[in-house]
Each structure stands twice: as C-alpha cells, then as structure tokens.
Design a protein around this motif. Structure first.
Motif, PDB file in Angstrom:
ATOM      1  N   GLY A   1      -8.651   5.726  -1.697  1.00 16.07           N
ATOM      2  CA  GLY A   1      -7.638   6.043  -2.717  1.00 16.07           C
ATOM      3  C   GLY A   1      -6.468   5.073  -2.659  1.00 16.07           C
ATOM      4  N   ILE A   2      -5.987   4.814  -1.452  1.00 12.70           N
ATOM      5  CA  ILE A   2      -4.812   3.940  -1.298  1.00 12.70           C
ATOM      6  C   ILE A   2      -5.160   2.492  -1.647  1.00 12.70           C
ATOM      7  CG2 ILE A   2      -3.300   2.907   0.466  1.00 12.70           C
ATOM      8  CD1 ILE A   2      -2.889   5.668   1.617  1.00 12.70           C
ATOM      9  N   MET A   3      -6.321   2.016  -1.171  1.00  9.72           N
ATOM     10  CA  MET A   3      -6.689   0.615  -1.426  1.00  9.72           C
ATOM     11  C   MET A   3      -6.953   0.358  -2.904  1.00  9.72           C
ATOM     12  SD  MET A   3      -6.381  -0.857   1.512  1.00  9.72           S
ATOM     13  CE  MET A   3      -6.901  -2.476   0.988  1.00  9.72           C
ATOM     14  N   THR A   4      -7.660   1.284  -3.571  1.00 10.31           N
ATOM     15  CA  THR A   4      -7.978   1.027  -4.986  1.00 10.31           C
ATOM     16  C   THR A   4      -6.710   1.114  -5.844  1.00 10.31           C
ATOM     17  OG1 THR A   4      -8.697   3.308  -5.223  1.00 10.31           O
ATOM     18  CG2 THR A   4     -10.416   1.701  -4.933  1.00 10.31           C
ATOM     19  N   ARG A   5      -5.789   2.007  -5.456  1.00  9.16           N
ATOM     20  CA  ARG A   5      -4.535   2.073  -6.225  1.00  9.16           C
ATOM     21  C   ARG A   5      -3.732   0.781  -6.024  1.00  9.16           C
ATOM     22  NH1 ARG A   5      -0.599   6.193  -3.953  1.00  9.16           N
ATOM     23  NH2 ARG A   5      -0.090   4.406  -2.652  1.00  9.16           N
ATOM     24  N   ALA A   6      -3.625   0.316  -4.773  1.00 10.05           N
ATOM     25  CA  ALA A   6      -2.858  -0.907  -4.501  1.00 10.05           C
ATOM     26  C   ALA A   6      -3.496  -2.100  -5.213  1.00 10.05           C
ATOM     27  CB  ALA A   6      -2.787  -1.155  -2.992  1.00 10.05           C
ATOM     28  N   PHE A   7      -4.834  -2.156  -5.206  1.00 13.35           N
ATOM     29  CA  PHE A   7      -5.514  -3.268  -5.887  1.00 13.35           C
ATOM     30  C   PHE A   7      -5.201  -3.217  -7.388  1.00 13.35           C
ATOM     31  CE2 PHE A   7      -8.828  -5.579  -8.003  1.00 13.35           C
ATOM     32  CZ  PHE A   7      -9.144  -6.625  -7.144  1.00 13.35           C
ATOM     33  N   ALA A   8      -5.301  -2.021  -7.974  1.00  7.10           N
ATOM     34  CA  ALA A   8      -5.074  -1.881  -9.425  1.00  7.10           C
ATOM     35  C   ALA A   8      -3.632  -2.238  -9.782  1.00  7.10           C
ATOM     36  CB  ALA A   8      -5.404  -0.455  -9.866  1.00  7.10           C
ATOM     37  N   GLU A   9      -2.675  -1.807  -8.954  1.00  3.22           N
ATOM     38  CA  GLU A   9      -1.259  -2.116  -9.242  1.00  3.22           C
ATOM     39  C   GLU A   9      -1.015  -3.618  -9.152  1.00  3.22           C
ATOM     40  OE1 GLU A   9       0.978   2.028  -7.884  1.00  3.22           O
ATOM     41  OE2 GLU A   9       0.809   0.421  -6.419  1.00  3.22           O
ATOM     42  N   THR A  10      -1.632  -4.258  -8.168  1.00  2.43           N
ATOM     43  CA  THR A  10      -1.461  -5.709  -8.004  1.00  2.43           C
ATOM     44  C   THR A  10      -2.106  -6.454  -9.170  1.00  2.43           C
ATOM     45  OG1 THR A  10      -1.507  -5.394  -5.607  1.00  2.43           O
ATOM     46  CG2 THR A  10      -1.819  -7.637  -6.402  1.00  2.43           C
ATOM     47  N   LEU A  11      -3.322  -6.026  -9.526  1.00  2.00           N
ATOM     48  CA  LEU A  11      -4.031  -6.696 -10.627  1.00  2.00           C
ATOM     49  C   LEU A  11      -3.251  -6.556 -11.940  1.00  2.00           C
ATOM     50  CD1 LEU A  11      -6.648  -8.199 -11.427  1.00  2.00           C
ATOM     51  CD2 LEU A  11      -7.674  -5.973 -11.929  1.00  2.00           C
TER      52      LEU A  11
ATOM     53  N   MET B   1      -3.073 -13.347  -7.542  1.00  2.00           N
ATOM     54  CA  MET B   1      -2.946 -12.033  -6.908  1.00  2.00           C
ATOM     55  C   MET B   1      -1.939 -12.042  -5.749  1.00  2.00           C
ATOM     56  SD  MET B   1      -4.839  -9.517  -8.231  1.00  2.00           S
ATOM     57  CE  MET B   1      -5.511  -8.388  -7.014  1.00  2.00           C
ATOM     58  N   ARG B   2      -1.764 -13.195  -5.071  1.00  2.00           N
ATOM     59  CA  ARG B   2      -0.774 -13.198  -3.982  1.00  2.00           C
ATOM     60  C   ARG B   2       0.635 -13.027  -4.562  1.00  2.00           C
ATOM     61  NH1 ARG B   2      -1.817 -14.807   0.850  1.00  2.00           N
ATOM     62  NH2 ARG B   2      -3.084 -16.582   0.191  1.00  2.00           N
ATOM     63  N   THR B   3       0.916 -13.821  -5.601  1.00  2.00           N
ATOM     64  CA  THR B   3       2.240 -13.698  -6.213  1.00  2.00           C
ATOM     65  C   THR B   3       2.445 -12.267  -6.701  1.00  2.00           C
ATOM     66  OG1 THR B   3       2.064 -15.993  -6.893  1.00  2.00           O
ATOM     67  CG2 THR B   3       3.738 -14.676  -8.004  1.00  2.00           C
TER      68      THR B   3
ATOM     69  N   VAL C   1       0.820  -1.217   0.000  1.00  2.00           N
ATOM     70  CA  VAL C   1       0.000   0.000   0.000  1.00  2.00           C
ATOM     71  C   VAL C   1       0.858   1.273   0.000  1.00  2.00           C
ATOM     72  CG1 VAL C   1      -2.167  -0.923   0.883  1.00  2.00           C
ATOM     73  CG2 VAL C   1      -0.374  -0.306   2.500  1.00  2.00           C
ATOM     74  N   GLY C   2       2.172   1.098   0.018  1.00  2.00           N
ATOM     75  CA  GLY C   2       3.075   2.238  -0.137  1.00  2.00           C
ATOM     76  C   GLY C   2       3.097   3.188   1.041  1.00  2.00           C
ATOM     77  N   ILE C   3       2.965   2.657   2.273  1.00  2.00           N
ATOM     78  CA  ILE C   3       3.089   3.541   3.449  1.00  2.00           C
ATOM     79  C   ILE C   3       4.466   3.317   4.076  1.00  2.00           C
ATOM     80  CG2 ILE C   3       0.622   3.821   3.873  1.00  2.00           C
ATOM     81  CD1 ILE C   3       0.763   1.664   5.974  1.00  2.00           C
TER      82      ILE C   3
END
Ligand code: NAD
Length: 421
Positions: free
Chosen positions: A378-388, A398-400, A103-105
């Motif tokens: 904002g943070i969760m949707t960005r992290a989800f999009a980057e992971t996806l 998604m774990r990998t 999540v980039g914190i």
C-alpha cells in the motif's frame, strides 16, 4: 579509469547536495530553509579501541550523522566498509530524510558507519567492535531519538548485539532502539526481504508505465547481498529472467537465465558468484551494460556516471542501492528515455518495514508476514503513484519528482515547527 576508481573520485555528499539544490531551485524554497536543509543537524565522529583475537588493541573510526529531525526521530542504517567516509555517511543520512518523507513515515534521516572490512575480522571481533561502537554513539541513539538498522555488511546479528548493548546500559530490554533484528528479539516478519520487495513493487508499477511485460523481461543485478540477492529471487517469481548478477568479486552473465537459488548456494559454498557453471564471468563495470530490460544496481554509490550512462541498455533502472547514479548520469538516462526509479523511492521498502517493526516493538505486538507485505504494498504503490503524477505534471524525471515531493514535505514540517529559540 575503472568503474571503482571513477566511483572513488566522486564525493557522494556533493552529489546529495546537488540533488537537493535542483529540487530547492524548482520549489523556489525559502533561502533560510534551504540553508537549514542543506546541512546535517549533527555529525558524531568516534575513535574507539577493540581488543583483537591476537591480544592486540586496534582503534577504529566510526560515524553517526543525523541529517534532519523535523518529522520524527532519525532513522538509518549502519554500514561496515573499508571505504566509509564522513561525507558518505552525511549523504546517506540526507537521502534517508528524503526517503522517509517520500513514503510518508514519521522519521527524519540518519546514518552510521565504521571504517572496517568485517570480512577480515572474526565473529568475536565484529561483536566487540559492534558493542563498543554502540556504546560510543549512545549519546545520540534511542527508540525516541535515533534508530539504527542494517546496511552494507551489517545484519540481524549485528542489530541483536546493538540492541543488547543498549539494553544492558539501560537496565531493561529496549527492542525499539534498532530495527532489522532477528524475529526472536522483536524483529518484524518480512523485514529481511523488505528492501527487495519494495524495489520489486516499484518495478511492477514502472513496467506497467512503459508497457514492459515482466514475464518476458530480462534483469541484471549488481550486488548480491540483502537487497540484490532477494530482489533476484522476487523478480524471478514475477516471471522475469535474471540474466546477470554480481558481488564485490565480479559478476556472471547467462543470457538464457540464471537459476537464482543455485547461484545463492554457489555463493555460499565458494564465497563468490563467479565461476558459476554455465555462466560467463564478467566485471562489475560490464554488468551495468549487459543487454537487459531492467537493471538493478544493488551495491554501492557512483556506479552509473557520465562515462557509462550512454551505454546502459535497460529500459528501467531500479536503484535498490543508495546513490548508484550521479546527476550527470540522470540527465543522460532521462534524455534517452530510460525510466529511472530513484533510490529514495525504490529502496524505501526497507525503512518502511523498519517503521512497522518499531511500531510493533513500541506496542509489544507482532504482525503476520501477510499483514506486513500488504501494508508495504500500500505504501510503496501510493508513493510511486504520487511521484509519477509529479513527473508527468512537471515533465521531469522520477528522481526530480521524488525530491519535489520529499523536500516539500520536510520543508513544510520544518517551517511549521518554526525556528527555535
Ligand atoms: P549487503 O552487505 O547485504 O550486500 C552488498 C552487496 O554488494 C554484496 O553482495 C557485495 O559483495 C556487493 N558489493 C560490494 N562492493 C561491490 C562492488 N564494488 N561492486 C559490486 N558489488 C559490490 O548490503 P545491502 O544491505 O544489500 O546493501 C546494498 C545497497 O542497498 C546499499 O547501497 C545499501 O545502502 C542499500 N540499501 C539497503 C537496505 C537494507 O535494508 N539492507 C535498505 C535500503 C538501501
């Protein structure tokens, strides 16, 4: 073997290291960096006395582990549970490192725990245990060094005692030493709901990805504490039907849907969700296999294993708990096309709002719940999009993908800092 016996036989630290090894292999990580990131930086074991209500003195064992400090101070919860082990705390600390990076914190990973069943203690005994444990781990914690938070069987009250104990020793109030505090002591709006809210943001994104309409979706949730019970309420607010929930005593199943506020009231009155009128009692193994679209493990580690992964009926598994699935289960679920939202992404809402709380404490500021929730979204949707995006690029689960994102970030920071001396 029961699910509990299977879970007890799997070492979470071995699971965490295997998950890391998979990512390190894929990233072709430098062998030296790999050796560094594969081990915790610090492990503290403490044995400390507590005077009990009957006048006797009991000695408890607790741990604080810092896995990595490359990106900032250590961050992670304190667990009170009779089955806590050093290896479990090490795994949870390593997962915190990756979670903060996903999540980039600006935190590293830490975790703590005490071997105790707090349900068998009076409130006064839990307070005494908390104050003495805080004192024992004070060599590590501090607002710039290592910041604890709630986890299983700890809550805002326990954080208030930790903060007070630390502050007494400093001689002035230090709100930033722990997060998850009561609002009156510098806690953040929205922190209590943050883990569950982050999980629900992830489920909304995942549902879009697999074309699942949440308004007609069914949900089963294992664990009915901070993460599980609030996730139940929030997912129901999205229109989904919660068909099964459970706690440590077992679960309940009602295919046409449970009224969550009534289940919360029932648990408060009876100490268990079981026996809820109109629902069928089920076991904690059965709840994982009920017919549902979304399964939310929100209790403990090693619940979804090679033994039951083939029978999971959900299309989305959202890991509100830390470490609920083993690597073998991951392979099986991926093979069967189940969309897995891994813990280090799915439950990162808790540490994200803990970070907001810490920022507010350091600045003597207080944000509205609306501001907190919007920043969290904002943070969760960005992290989800980057992971996806990584999952699609590499055709992996998604774990990998989350590990590739996180380990690379931590490895870059560690490499840039260089090796001291
Ligand atoms: P909690 O103490 O509030 O609740 C835990 C729940 O799990 C309780 O309902 C308990 O009865 C149930 N439980 C315990 N053993 C069980 C078992 N064997 N089977 C089924 N249910 C069982 O704890 P929490 O904070 O909700 O934590 C739950 C999970 O979420 C943990 O894995 C924790 O690490 C993770 N988590 C919590 C936070 C947070 O902010 N609280 C943040 C991230 C992750």
């Amino acid at each position: 073997m029961t699910t509990e016996q299977v879970a007890a036989h799997i070492n979470p630290w071995e699971v965490a290291q295997r998950q890391f090894d998979l990512a390190a292999d894929k990233l072709n990580l430098d062998p030296g960096l790999r050796r560094v990131l594969r081990q915790p930086r610090r492990e503290l074991t403490v044995h400390f006395p507590v005077k009990m209500d009957d006048g006797s003195v009991q000695v408890f064992t607790g741990y604080r582990v810092q896995h990595n400090l490359g990106r900032g101070p250590a961050k992670g919860g304190i667990r009170y549970h009779q089955d806590v082990t050093l290896d479990e705390v090490k795994a949870l600390a390593m997962w915190m490192t990756w979670k903060c990076a996903v999540v980039g914190i600006p935190y590293g990973g830490g975790k703590g725990g005490v071997i105790v069943d707090p349900k068998k203690l009076s409130s006064k005994e839990v307070e005494a245990l908390t104050r003495r444990f805080t004192t024992e781990i004070e060599v590590l914690i501090g607002p710039e060094r290592d910041i604890p938070a709630p986890d299983v069987n700890t809550n805002a009250q326990v954080m208030a005692w930790m903060m007070d104990t630390y502050s007494m020793h400093q001689g002035y109030t230090v709100p930033g030493v722990v997060t998850g505090k009561p609002i009156s002591l510098g806690g953040s709006e929205g922190r209590n709901e943050a883990t569950a809210r982050g999980t629900v943001f992830c489920i909304i994104d995942a549902a879009r990805e697999v074309s699942l309409d949440l308004a007609s979706a069914t949900v089963a949730i294992q664990g009915f504490g901070n993460a599980g019970s609030i996730a139940a309420r929030l997912i129901a607010e999205e229109g989904a039907t919660v068909v099964a929930v459970s706690d440590s005593t077992g679960g309940i199943h009602k295919p046409d849907g449970l009224d969550i506020s009534r289940v919360v009231a029932w648990k408060k009155e009876h100490g268990t969700v079981q026996g809820f009128p109109g629902a069928k009692d089920i076991t904690n193994a059965e709840i994982l296999e009920v017919r549902c679209d979304v399964l939310i493990p929100a209790a403990l580690e090693n619940q979804i294993t090679s033994r039951n992964a083939g029978r999971i009926q959900a299309r989305i598994v959202a890991e509100a708990a830390n470490g609920p699935s083993t690597p073998e289960a991951d392979l099986e679920l991926f093979r069967r096309g189940v969309f897995m939202i891994p813990d280090i992404l799915c439950n990162a809402g808790g540490v994200t709002v803990s970070y907001f709380e810490w920022v507010q404490d350091l600045n003597r500021d207080h944000w509205s719940e609306q501001v907190v929730n919007e920043k969290l979204r904002g943070i969760m949707t960005r992290a989800f999009a980057e992971t996806l995006a990584i999952a699609k690029r590499d055709q992996c689960d998604m774990r990998t993908a989350a590990y590739l994102l996180a380990v690379q970030r931590v490895a870059d920071a560690t490499a840039m800092r260089g090796l001291y001396p």
